[in-house]
Design a protein around this motif. Structure first.
Motif, mmCIF file in Angstrom:
data_model
loop_
_atom_site.group_PDB
_atom_site.id
_atom_site.type_symbol
_atom_site.label_atom_id
_atom_site.label_comp_id
_atom_site.label_asym_id
_atom_site.label_seq_id
_atom_site.Cartn_x
_atom_site.Cartn_y
_atom_site.Cartn_z
ATOM 1 N N TYR A 41 0.836 -1.035 -0.335
ATOM 2 C CA TYR A 41 -0.555 0.104 0.072
ATOM 3 C C TYR A 41 1.007 1.387 -0.228
ATOM 4 O O TYR A 41 1.876 1.176 0.910
ATOM 5 N N LEU A 42 0.677 2.064 -0.969
ATOM 6 C CA LEU A 42 1.513 3.519 -1.034
ATOM 7 C C LEU A 42 0.645 4.465 -1.304
ATOM 8 O O LEU A 42 -0.689 4.593 -2.118
ATOM 9 N N LYS A 43 0.788 5.664 -0.393
ATOM 10 C CA LYS A 43 -0.445 7.097 -0.197
ATOM 11 C C LYS A 43 1.645 7.815 -0.072
ATOM 12 O O LYS A 43 1.951 8.259 0.531
ATOM 13 N N ARG A 44 1.007 8.669 -1.164
ATOM 14 C CA ARG A 44 2.288 10.778 -1.106
ATOM 15 C C ARG A 44 1.530 11.516 0.188
ATOM 16 O O ARG A 44 -0.347 11.312 -0.295
ATOM 17 N N ILE A 45 1.775 11.858 1.065
ATOM 18 C CA ILE A 45 1.340 12.540 1.735
ATOM 19 C C ILE A 45 2.141 14.474 1.764
ATOM 20 O O ILE A 45 1.461 15.003 2.885
ATOM 21 N N SER A 46 2.959 14.019 1.237
ATOM 22 C CA SER A 46 3.988 15.616 0.775
ATOM 23 C C SER A 46 5.184 15.785 -0.588
ATOM 24 O O SER A 46 5.003 14.348 -0.545
ATOM 25 N N MET A 47 4.773 17.009 -1.070
ATOM 26 C CA MET A 47 5.315 17.224 -1.774
ATOM 27 C C MET A 47 5.791 18.461 -2.182
ATOM 28 O O MET A 47 5.366 19.426 -1.795
ATOM 29 N N GLY A 48 7.397 18.712 -1.666
ATOM 30 C CA GLY A 48 7.985 20.208 -1.643
ATOM 31 C C GLY A 48 6.908 20.001 -0.057
ATOM 32 O O GLY A 48 7.101 19.768 0.306
ATOM 33 N N PRO A 49 7.245 22.470 -0.252
ATOM 34 C CA PRO A 49 6.297 22.852 0.912
ATOM 35 C C PRO A 49 4.798 22.057 1.029
ATOM 36 O O PRO A 49 4.010 22.058 1.521
ATOM 37 N N LEU A 50 4.339 21.474 0.054
ATOM 38 C CA LEU A 50 2.734 20.530 -0.072
ATOM 39 C C LEU A 50 2.271 19.674 1.084
ATOM 40 O O LEU A 50 3.265 19.075 0.468
ATOM 41 N N GLN A 51 1.361 19.451 1.961
ATOM 42 C CA GLN A 51 1.724 19.028 2.412
ATOM 43 C C GLN A 51 -0.243 18.683 1.771
ATOM 44 O O GLN A 51 -1.117 19.480 2.103
ATOM 45 N N LEU A 52 -0.474 17.132 1.453
ATOM 46 C CA LEU A 52 -1.507 16.431 2.091
ATOM 47 C C LEU A 52 -2.655 16.652 3.000
ATOM 48 O O LEU A 52 -2.390 16.928 4.304
ATOM 49 N N ASP A 53 -4.009 17.549 2.368
ATOM 50 C CA ASP A 53 -5.204 17.883 3.384
ATOM 51 C C ASP A 53 -5.844 16.484 4.047
ATOM 52 O O ASP A 53 -6.445 16.023 3.213
ATOM 53 N N ASP A 54 -5.435 16.904 5.464
ATOM 54 C CA ASP A 54 -6.305 15.241 6.148
ATOM 55 C C ASP A 54 -7.548 15.460 6.161
ATOM 56 O O ASP A 54 -8.373 14.108 5.656
ATOM 57 N N ALA A 55 -7.881 16.839 5.950
ATOM 58 C CA ALA A 55 -10.015 16.252 5.625
ATOM 59 C C ALA A 55 -9.992 15.972 4.145
ATOM 60 O O ALA A 55 -11.349 16.293 4.075
ATOM 61 N N LEU A 56 -9.342 15.968 3.699
ATOM 62 C CA LEU A 56 -9.468 15.577 2.055
ATOM 63 C C LEU A 56 -10.142 14.380 1.819
ATOM 64 O O LEU A 56 -9.250 13.317 1.616
ATOM 65 N N PRO A 57 -11.155 13.527 1.123
ATOM 66 C CA PRO A 57 -11.161 12.686 1.198
ATOM 67 C C PRO A 57 -10.665 11.449 0.001
ATOM 68 O O PRO A 57 -10.614 12.584 -1.084
ATOM 69 N N SER A 58 -10.282 10.511 0.214
ATOM 70 C CA SER A 58 -10.285 10.390 -1.244
ATOM 71 C C SER A 58 -10.777 10.655 -2.758
ATOM 72 O O SER A 58 -12.160 9.510 -2.463
ATOM 73 N N GLY A 59 -9.882 10.672 -3.678
ATOM 74 C CA GLY A 59 -10.926 11.237 -4.937
ATOM 75 C C GLY A 59 -11.573 12.801 -5.071
ATOM 76 O O GLY A 59 -11.449 12.981 -6.036
ATOM 77 N N ARG A 60 -11.003 13.344 -4.110
ATOM 78 C CA ARG A 60 -12.022 14.343 -4.118
ATOM 79 C C ARG A 60 -10.130 15.733 -3.616
ATOM 80 O O ARG A 60 -9.301 15.479 -4.118
ATOM 81 N N TYR A 61 -10.493 16.505 -4.599
ATOM 82 C CA TYR A 61 -9.559 17.759 -4.588
ATOM 83 C C TYR A 61 -10.171 19.447 -4.107
ATOM 84 O O TYR A 61 -11.210 19.670 -4.128
ATOM 85 N N ARG A 62 -9.317 19.817 -4.089
ATOM 86 C CA ARG A 62 -9.416 21.385 -3.876
ATOM 87 C C ARG A 62 -8.280 22.414 -4.486
ATOM 88 O O ARG A 62 -7.663 21.874 -4.506
ATOM 89 N N HIS A 63 -8.905 23.389 -4.452
ATOM 90 C CA HIS A 63 -7.957 24.841 -4.998
ATOM 91 C C HIS A 63 -7.219 25.363 -3.942
ATOM 92 O O HIS A 63 -7.470 25.147 -2.692
ATOM 93 N N LEU A 64 -6.234 25.518 -4.046
ATOM 94 C CA LEU A 64 -4.716 25.675 -2.979
ATOM 95 C C LEU A 64 -5.439 26.405 -2.338
ATOM 96 O O LEU A 64 -6.131 27.600 -3.333
ATOM 97 N N THR A 65 -4.842 27.012 -0.838
ATOM 98 C CA THR A 65 -4.825 27.967 -0.596
ATOM 99 C C THR A 65 -3.886 29.206 -0.960
ATOM 100 O O THR A 65 -2.849 28.876 -1.529
ATOM 101 N N ASP A 66 -4.362 30.741 -0.344
ATOM 102 C CA ASP A 66 -3.044 31.379 -0.801
ATOM 103 C C ASP A 66 -1.870 31.126 -0.086
ATOM 104 O O ASP A 66 -0.896 31.591 -0.627
ATOM 105 N N GLU A 67 -1.525 30.367 0.758
ATOM 106 C CA GLU A 67 -0.450 29.827 1.658
ATOM 107 C C GLU A 67 0.127 28.660 0.938
ATOM 108 O O GLU A 67 0.999 29.116 0.295
ATOM 109 N N GLU A 68 -0.594 27.785 0.801
ATOM 110 C CA GLU A 68 -0.235 26.949 -0.026
ATOM 111 C C GLU A 68 0.568 27.336 -1.565
ATOM 112 O O GLU A 68 1.859 27.277 -1.668
#
Ligand code: URA
Length: 247
Positions: free
Chosen positions: A209-236
């Motif tokens: 089983y494999l899951k990516r949780i970060s790439m560079g400064p970007l962290q996967l949002d824990d509140a984002l269910p599998s298969g869902r997406y959101r626009h990045l925040t200004d901070e991100e």
């Protein structure tokens, strides 16, 4: 820019649907009802309203997807569902593409954007952008594996990996070592094909089983269910723009 192009680009409708909206008097530009769908305007300053709703112009898109298993990291595919298929029509208009690839059976953080330069900087082999994964591995992962990953392991094609940081989160013991199961976190600084799976193969273990949780400064949002997406925040976005700027 033409009004019909702006509205079509923002996903309001096709050029002919937009023409109809204008004919029906449902579009205003700077407070006046638009008469001509071909009128030109400055997309950054004009106040365009459709059925009472402000249409904000943007020509770049940045979204974070929690990729589920079973979809491919591509913009089109003849057989499989793609990560772009998971986006709403409005978000597909600007033609975002995935930044790098996760295997079909890998889950987790995937950035989609139409910002080619950012993608280039994040993926550049010169940049060594860190990527962190969590995985379940068959067998007992131990101190020797931590040391081997820190020193670099030799993959099946002879490539020696850069130092990687392996953390053991837990080990579910079993009588037979091969039946034990380890939960780990691994940070790598490069992106070879199937790299995490091949690194474990190099030490005689299999990733199940494999899951990516970060790439560079970007962290996967824990509140984002599998298969869902959101626009990045200004901070991100600000964090990512730093990566883009750091030449
Ligand atoms: N390493 C892999 O083996 N697979 C992925 O999807 C990502 C990294």
């Amino acid at each position: 820019m033409r009004l019909d192009k702006l509205l079509a680009n923002m996903g309001v409708g096709s050029r002919s649907e937009v023409k109809k909206l204008v004919k029906q008097g449902r579009i205003t530009v700077d407070g006046a009802i638009a008469k001509d769908s071909g009128m030109t305007l400055d997309p950054h300053t004009a106040e365009v309203i459709c059925d009472g709703q402000r249409i904000h112009y943007r020509d770049v898109i940045y979204v974070m997807l929690n990729k589920p298993q079973g979809v491919v990291s591509a913009t089109e595919d003849v057989r499989d569902k793609t990560v772009v298929d998971l986006l709403a029509r409005d978000d597909r208009v600007l033609q975002p593409f995935p930044v790098g690839r996760l295997d079909k059976d890998t889950e987790g953080l995937l950035l989609l954007t139409n910002d080619g330069q950012l993608a280039h900087e994040l993926l550049s082999p010169r940049k060594h952008v860190p990527k962190t994964y969590e995985a379940i591995v068959r067998g007992r992962v131990g101190e020797t594996d931590i040391e081997r990953f820190a020193a670099g392991v030799t993959l099946d094609d002879g490539y020696i990996t850069m130092p990687a940081e392996l953390t053991i989160l837990s080990v579910a013991e079993a009588e037979e070592a091969e039946e034990a199961e380890s939960s780990i976190r691994l940070t790598i600084h490069e992106g070879k094909f199937h790299q995490v799976k091949r690194m474990f193969e190099a030490v005689g273990k299999k990733v199940t089983y494999l899951k990516r949780i970060s790439m560079g400064p970007l962290q996967l949002d824990d509140a984002l269910p599998s298969g869902r997406y959101r626009h990045l925040t200004d901070e991100e976005l600000a964090l990512l723009m730093k990566v883009k700027g750091d030449k």
